[in-house]
Write a protein that holds these residues in place. Structure first.
Motif, mmCIF file in Angstrom:
data_model
loop_
_atom_site.group_PDB
_atom_site.id
_atom_site.type_symbol
_atom_site.label_atom_id
_atom_site.label_comp_id
_atom_site.label_asym_id
_atom_site.label_seq_id
_atom_site.Cartn_x
_atom_site.Cartn_y
_atom_site.Cartn_z
ATOM 1 N N ALA A 1 32.147 45.552 35.760
ATOM 2 C CA ALA A 1 31.094 45.458 34.727
ATOM 3 C C ALA A 1 31.635 45.731 33.323
ATOM 4 N N VAL A 2 32.771 46.443 33.209
ATOM 5 C CA VAL A 2 33.325 46.696 31.868
ATOM 6 C C VAL A 2 34.599 45.885 31.610
ATOM 7 N N ALA A 3 34.932 44.992 32.563
ATOM 8 C CA ALA A 3 36.066 44.077 32.347
ATOM 9 C C ALA A 3 35.638 43.000 31.349
ATOM 10 N N HIS A 4 36.592 42.294 30.775
ATOM 11 C CA HIS A 4 36.257 41.182 29.880
ATOM 12 C C HIS A 4 35.494 40.125 30.684
ATOM 13 N N PRO A 5 34.393 39.557 30.122
ATOM 14 C CA PRO A 5 33.577 38.601 30.891
ATOM 15 C C PRO A 5 34.396 37.460 31.495
ATOM 16 N N LYS A 6 35.441 37.021 30.803
ATOM 17 C CA LYS A 6 36.179 35.875 31.333
ATOM 18 C C LYS A 6 36.945 36.214 32.611
ATOM 19 N N PHE A 7 37.121 37.499 32.924
ATOM 20 C CA PHE A 7 37.846 37.876 34.154
ATOM 21 C C PHE A 7 36.916 38.381 35.261
ATOM 22 N N ARG A 8 35.614 38.513 34.959
ATOM 23 C CA ARG A 8 34.741 39.179 35.952
ATOM 24 C C ARG A 8 34.644 38.389 37.252
ATOM 25 N N GLU A 9 34.575 37.050 37.130
ATOM 26 C CA GLU A 9 34.417 36.238 38.342
ATOM 27 C C GLU A 9 35.648 36.371 39.239
ATOM 28 N N GLU A 10 36.826 36.247 38.650
ATOM 29 C CA GLU A 10 38.028 36.335 39.495
ATOM 30 C C GLU A 10 38.223 37.735 40.053
#
Ligand code: COA
Length: 433
Positions: free
Chosen positions: A412-421
């Motif tokens: 939840a606090v990761a960069h949005p572009k990496f959340r899916e992976e």
């Protein structure tokens, strides 16, 4: 018996003469940052170049200028051992021509006492006072080095602050000294960009009036400091004294009034920052520079209610293992006091530890929150001690949370572009339930 002034005059010599006394096979030791005597060591480098001196080992902590033991041109002639790396040690260790000592900062005095023979302690000190004493300015491991050293060589610098509670050296203990009134190393002010300011504000919102602070190295701990100016009755019990702390002292946010020990005083073990900060320390009875085995002892840290520890890191995995020392196998720094303060803060009543970093590195190409640490990465803070992880997207509370809960909080606090992976990797590892 000769007076202090007479002893001073008789021991005063040129740095070249001090370097000439250093023998093959000796171990030289210097304390952290401001304590490193660059003039003595540059004379030593000249001697290595000129006379082919070899076989000297140099133990260092946070080198701020290029030292001969980390100079690529002298590789193979001197051996550097870094207990916490600056830029020179980092290059030399990664280049394969210097060594590192794994350690907690709090243990350095004990490790030196038990495991290292010290032939020469070499240090920058403030000018001698009327009683014949020099101030080391840093508490750190100076007392242990002084006890262990066969010889004491000093570089007297009138720019070195006189820290009233730091270990003192009497002229009668000194083997030889030289004078070098050069400017002290300063740490450039970190660039407070939008991300560090956002993170600083997030953490500042968690810090109540009356809390005691430790701020680590880097832009984010500094940004936290800057965001605390409107707080009241804060205290400081820290490893490194920073410029942002001096700002907090000067604006009145810190008065150390709520600290149960060293009430009314700022406690640190070393200083590195601006000239303004060095002037603030000089002859200031409210600043205590004490030995690191005391200042970084988690039991001492934990005696401060609401102890707030803020440090930076390079990456964290889903378990909450924090790496702050290497990028994969590439050496960056040492453990320093991070683990000491994380443990102290989590044991303090109402205390919290924050490990904070931007969510990505290298222009958003790398997520610093990862399913596994990069192979070769060093664990600085263990999964069992980690408390809060902070990025510009928020705060993930990990302590007292399961692996599944930690993983969700971190994603939840990761960069949005990496959340899916990251979510895909977590599901593949069967750790989100
Ligand atoms: N993968 C690849 N590279 C990464 C990375 C990652 N996950 N995270 C950071 N980097 C790179 C950065 O891009 C930067 O590269 P550059 O030098 O080429 O610009 C470099 O690593 C340093 O990162 P940065 O975020 O700028 O570090 P910092 O100045 O905020 O310092 C630590 C961070 C962890 C090195 C520092 O806090 C430290 O030395 N900690 C030691 C332990 C400690 O906390 N002790 C207590 C305080 S003394």
């Amino acid at each position: 018996m000769s007076t202090n002034a007479e002893q001073y005059r008789s021991k005063l010599t040129a740095p070249e003469q001090i370097a000439a006394q250093i023998q093959p096979g000796w171990t030289c030791c210097s304390d952290i940052a401001l304590s490193i005597p660059n003039r003595i060591y540059s004379a030593l480098a000249d001697r290595v170049r000129r006379d082919g001196l070899t076989g000297v080992t140099m133990h260092t902590l946070l080198d701020t200028r290029l030292l001969p033991c980390y100079d690529e041109q002298l590789k193979g002639m001197l051996t550097g051992v870094s207990w916490f790396s600056g830029a020179g040690a980092r290059s030399a260790v990664n280049g394969g021509y210097a060594d590192v000592m794994p350690c907690y900062y709090r243990d350095i005095s004990g490790l030196l006492t038990d495991h290292v023979e010290i032939d020469a302690y070499c240090a920058v000190v403030s000018p001698m006072d009327k009683h014949g004493y020099f101030s080391t300015c840093n508490g750190s491991a100076s007392s242990a080095m002084l006890r262990k050293a066969g010889r004491i060589y000093l570089e007297v610098n009138e720019n070195m602050p006189r820290a009233l509670s730091s270990p003192m050296i009497h002229i009668s203990q000194v083997t030889a000294l030289c004078e070098n009134h050069t400017e002290l190393p300063v740490l450039p002010s970190p660039k407070l960009d939008e991300i560090s300011t956002t993170i600083g504000n997030l953490i500042a919102a968690e810090i109540p009036d009356g809390a005691t602070l430790q701020l680590g190295i880097g832009a984010i701990p500094d940004a936290v400091g800057m965001a605390l100016k409107s707080k009241r009755n804060l205290g400081i019990h820290t490893e490194m004294l920073t410029d942002s702390m001096v700002e907090l002292l000067e604006c009145g946010a810190v008065n150390n009034s709520r600290k149960p020990i060293h009430t009314g005083r700022t406690v640190a073990t070393f200083a590195l920052g601006s000239r303004r900060m060095y002037d603030y320390i000089d002859d200031n009875p409210s600043i205590e520079m004490l030995p690191v085995e005391y200042v970084n002892n988690p039991e001492i840290i934990a005696q401060h209610p609401c102890m707030m520890s803020i440090n930076a890191a390079l990456e964290v995995d889903f378990f909450g293992q924090v790496c702050a020392e290497s990028v994969g196998t590439r050496h960056v720094s040492g453990t320093g006091g991070q683990a000491d303060y994380v443990r102290g803060a989590i044991q303090s009543k109402g205390g919290k530890s924050f490990i904070a970093f931007p969510s990505t590195a290298k222009n958003d190409t790398i997520s610093k929150i990862r399913p596994f640490l990069t192979p070769g990465a060093i664990v600085t803070t263990s999964k069992n001690d980690v408390d809060h992880i902070v990025t510009e997207y928020g705060i993930a509370k990990l302590r007292g949370r399961t692996l599944s809960q930690r993983t969700r909080a971190l994603i939840a606090v990761a960069h949005p572009k990496f959340r899916e992976e990251l979510t895909f990797a977590a599901k593949k590892q069967n750790i989100i339930i």
